[in-house]
Design a protein around this motif. Structure first.
Motif, PDB file in Angstrom:
ATOM      1  N   ILE A  27       0.833  -1.204   0.000  1.00  0.00           N
ATOM      2  CA  ILE A  27       0.000   0.000   0.000  1.00  0.00           C
ATOM      3  C   ILE A  27       0.866   1.252   0.000  1.00  0.00           C
ATOM      4  O   ILE A  27       0.616   2.190  -0.763  1.00  0.00           O
ATOM      5  N   VAL A  28       1.899   1.287   0.845  1.00  0.00           N
ATOM      6  CA  VAL A  28       2.786   2.457   0.891  1.00  0.00           C
ATOM      7  C   VAL A  28       3.517   2.626  -0.435  1.00  0.00           C
ATOM      8  O   VAL A  28       3.651   3.740  -0.940  1.00  0.00           O
ATOM      9  N   GLY A  29       3.954   1.543  -1.031  1.00  0.00           N
ATOM     10  CA  GLY A  29       4.702   1.614  -2.283  1.00  0.00           C
ATOM     11  C   GLY A  29       3.856   1.806  -3.525  1.00  0.00           C
ATOM     12  O   GLY A  29       4.400   2.005  -4.615  1.00  0.00           O
ATOM     13  N   ARG A  84      -0.104   8.396   2.302  1.00  0.00           N
ATOM     14  CA  ARG A  84      -0.625   9.621   1.726  1.00  0.00           C
ATOM     15  C   ARG A  84      -2.059   9.386   1.301  1.00  0.00           C
ATOM     16  O   ARG A  84      -2.537   8.250   1.285  1.00  0.00           O
ATOM     17  N   ASP A  85      -2.742  10.446   0.960  1.00  0.00           N
ATOM     18  CA  ASP A  85      -4.140  10.331   0.549  1.00  0.00           C
ATOM     19  C   ASP A  85      -4.314   9.558  -0.753  1.00  0.00           C
ATOM     20  O   ASP A  85      -5.373   8.994  -1.013  1.00  0.00           O
ATOM     21  N   ASP A  86      -3.272   9.525  -1.592  1.00  0.00           N
ATOM     22  CA  ASP A  86      -3.398   8.849  -2.879  1.00  0.00           C
ATOM     23  C   ASP A  86      -2.846   7.420  -2.871  1.00  0.00           C
ATOM     24  O   ASP A  86      -2.700   6.810  -3.924  1.00  0.00           O
ATOM     25  N   CYS A  87      -2.559   6.857  -1.700  1.00  0.00           N
ATOM     26  CA  CYS A  87      -2.173   5.445  -1.607  1.00  0.00           C
ATOM     27  C   CYS A  87      -3.388   4.570  -1.889  1.00  0.00           C
ATOM     28  O   CYS A  87      -4.513   4.944  -1.579  1.00  0.00           O
ATOM     29  N   PHE A  88      -3.153   3.416  -2.467  1.00  0.00           N
ATOM     30  CA  PHE A  88      -4.255   2.515  -2.791  1.00  0.00           C
ATOM     31  C   PHE A  88      -3.773   1.073  -2.693  1.00  0.00           C
ATOM     32  O   PHE A  88      -2.578   0.810  -2.669  1.00  0.00           O
ATOM     33  N   PHE A  89      -4.699   0.139  -2.612  1.00  0.00           N
ATOM     34  CA  PHE A  89      -4.314  -1.263  -2.603  1.00  0.00           C
ATOM     35  C   PHE A  89      -4.036  -1.707  -4.028  1.00  0.00           C
ATOM     36  O   PHE A  89      -4.584  -1.174  -4.981  1.00  0.00           O
ATOM     37  N   THR A  90      -3.152  -2.676  -4.165  1.00  0.00           N
ATOM     38  CA  THR A  90      -2.760  -3.164  -5.487  1.00  0.00           C
ATOM     39  C   THR A  90      -3.195  -4.618  -5.646  1.00  0.00           C
ATOM     40  O   THR A  90      -3.691  -5.236  -4.712  1.00  0.00           O
ATOM     41  N   ASP A  91      -2.951  -5.171  -6.799  1.00  0.00           N
ATOM     42  CA  ASP A  91      -3.255  -6.572  -7.000  1.00  0.00           C
ATOM     43  C   ASP A  91      -2.378  -7.454  -6.105  1.00  0.00           C
ATOM     44  O   ASP A  91      -2.812  -8.498  -5.627  1.00  0.00           O
TER      45      ASP A  91
END
Length: 41
Positions: free
Chosen positions: A9-11, A28-35
């Motif tokens: 998530i951080v990366g 940050r606000d634009d962090c998101f989960f990845t596959d």
């Protein structure tokens, strides 16, 4: 396992924009989960 999920998530925002410093905000606000985050279990 929790550490791997946090790392993904951080990366997520730095995946295509490599940075050379160790001084960066973790969540940050634009962090998101990845596959990779979803597949970690």
């Amino acid at each position: 396992m929790i550490g791997a999920i946090i790392r993904y998530i951080v990366g997520s925002i730095y995946k295509w924009h490599n940075i050379k410093t160790k001084d960066f905000p973790l969540f940050r606000d634009d962090c998101f989960f990845t596959d990779d985050t979803v597949m970690t279990h």
